[in-house]
Scaffold this active site. Structure first.
Site, PDB file in Angstrom:
ATOM      1  N   TRP A 102     -58.492 -40.688  14.508  1.00  0.00           N
ATOM      2  CA  TRP A 102     -58.578 -41.161  15.894  1.00  0.00           C
ATOM      3  C   TRP A 102     -57.571 -42.273  16.146  1.00  0.00           C
ATOM      4  O   TRP A 102     -56.918 -42.298  17.189  1.00  0.00           O
ATOM      5  CB  TRP A 102     -59.996 -41.590  16.239  1.00  0.00           C
ATOM      6  N   ASP A 169     -61.600 -49.090  20.028  1.00  0.00           N
ATOM      7  CA  ASP A 169     -62.237 -47.790  20.193  1.00  0.00           C
ATOM      8  C   ASP A 169     -63.558 -47.865  19.425  1.00  0.00           C
ATOM      9  O   ASP A 169     -63.561 -47.882  18.192  1.00  0.00           O
ATOM     10  CB  ASP A 169     -61.330 -46.688  19.633  1.00  0.00           C
ATOM     11  N   LYS A 193     -71.287 -39.850  20.973  1.00  0.00           N
ATOM     12  CA  LYS A 193     -71.681 -40.176  19.608  1.00  0.00           C
ATOM     13  C   LYS A 193     -72.992 -40.979  19.628  1.00  0.00           C
ATOM     14  O   LYS A 193     -73.989 -40.552  19.104  1.00  0.00           O
ATOM     15  CB  LYS A 193     -70.612 -40.979  18.873  1.00  0.00           C
TER      16      LYS A 193
END
Ligand SMILES: *Cc1c(COP(=O)(O)O)cnc(C)c1O
Length: 359
Positions: A102, A169, A193
């Protein structure tokens, strides 16, 4: 209805049953209005209440003040934030810490907008650790960090000290652990998530920093557009915002972040102890135990075949989503906030049985 499975999916992922119940009811009738939450205008007062309450609850959970910070709900997933952050705030140069897939994707997008310095990277060991002793650029517009590396199972428990505005993030550990929230200038998290369903991304943004954003950007890509309009510039992902709102209330009901973190630590410890208890059979994939994630627990068995057997047998016991990310293989148990202790206990018991039968 089938009994609930033990959900270890990495995302979209497990939600609290009480949130699902409230959502089910609102799908049939929202706020006694005779319409579904799926059917109501985002301009209706009752919906606006949903979004304002969610903003306030997010601030309350963090302890941040509404004077200093604003909470936004936007579409496009965390992946759109990879571009939106540099589009708005990368004037010249930004530092990125590369701790996984990511982060790497965030770096790729940022490079479209300016100079990107990889201040630190753990790519040399396929991201199985978090870099230490990082030296940052003295003149970076911001530093970007991924607090929890969903795929590789590492998590920053405390962050390196930075002088530039800090951007994070937090997609896979938002509200799963206490943070020094006022250290951040911008936080983003795809909801699917740890916060709710897919379709919405939460952004927590320091108002003073927003002043520094670039003006010349497409309207929808400017944080200012969404901040000025209270996330109602266009139609927001209203259904997803509703579910996130209910999840935030559930977090408050649990006793807030301290209580949630304590439970997460207990769950993670059970699982890591089970791995380390048979360290010759289950190999934790993170090099330094201090870097291990409370949210995504990753490990390997001696062969891919044995891993497949493990996953298959677990599935028969209604434990779902244990397959590691396609880029790394192995096993991954995602044990987000809403994952019940019983699910982890069952997994640990299965690990013991599987060990005895296959060692
Ligand atoms: C899942 C994930 C993303 C990507 O989120 P999307 O909403 O699918 O774009 C980004 N960062 C982290 C840390 C993630 O876990």
């Amino acid at each position: 209805m089938a009994t609930r499975a033990h959900n270890f999916f990495a995302g979209p992922a497990v939600l609290p049953v009480s949130v699902l119940e409230q959502t089910k009811n609102a799908v049939m009738d929202f706020a006694d209005l005779g319409v579904s939450i799926l059917e109501i205008s985002h301009r209706d007062k009752k919906f606006e209440e949903v979004i304002r309450t969610a903003e306030n609850d997010a601030l309350e959970i963090t302890g941040l003040s509404a004077q200093e910070y604003t909470v936004l709900f936007v579409g496009g997933g965390a992946s759109t934030q990879f571009a939106m952050v540099p589009m708005n705030f990368l004037h010249k140069k930004a530092d990125y810490i590369n701790t996984g897939e990511w982060s790497s994707k965030a770096i790729k997008e940022a490079k479209l907008f300016g100079e990107v310095v990889e201040a630190a990277s753990s790519k040399d060991k396929n991201f199985n650790y978090l870099p230490k002793n990082i030296s940052f650029s003295p003149d970076a517009d911001y530093v970007h960090i991924t607090t929890n590396n969903t795929i590789f199972g590492t998590q920053w428990k405390t962050l390196p000290a930075v002088n530039a505005p800090l951007v994070a993030d937090m997609s896979s550990d938002m509200f799963g652990i206490q943070r020094e929230w006022n250290k951040y200038s911008l936080i983003y998290a795809g909801a699917q998530k740890n916060l709710g369903p897919s379709g919405v991304t939460m952004v927590v943004l320091k108002k003073a920093w927003l002043e520094k954003a670039k003006e010349k950007n497409p309207t929808m890509m400017k944080y200012k557009t969404h901040a000025d309009a209270g996330s109602l510039y266009n139609t927001p992902p209203s259904f997803a915002v509703f579910v996130v709102g209910k999840t935030l209330q559930w977090i408050k009901g649990q006793g807030g972040l301290a209580a949630v973190q304590e439970k997460n630590e207990k769950k993670a410890k059970l699982l890591y102890d089970a791995i380390d208890g048979h360290g010759d059979f289950y190999k934790g994939s993170v090099a330094d135990k201090a870097d291990r994630s409370l949210m995504n627990v990753t490990w390997n068995l001696s062969t891919p075949e044995l891993e497949e057997k493990f996953i298959g047998e677990a599935k028969k016991l209604k434990m779902l989503g244990l397959k590691g990310h396609r880029s790394v293989g192995g096993i991954r148990a995602s044990i987000y906030n809403a994952c019940p202790m019983e699910s982890v206990e069952l997994l640990v018991k299965f690990m013991e049985d599987f060990y005895k039968a296959n060692k």
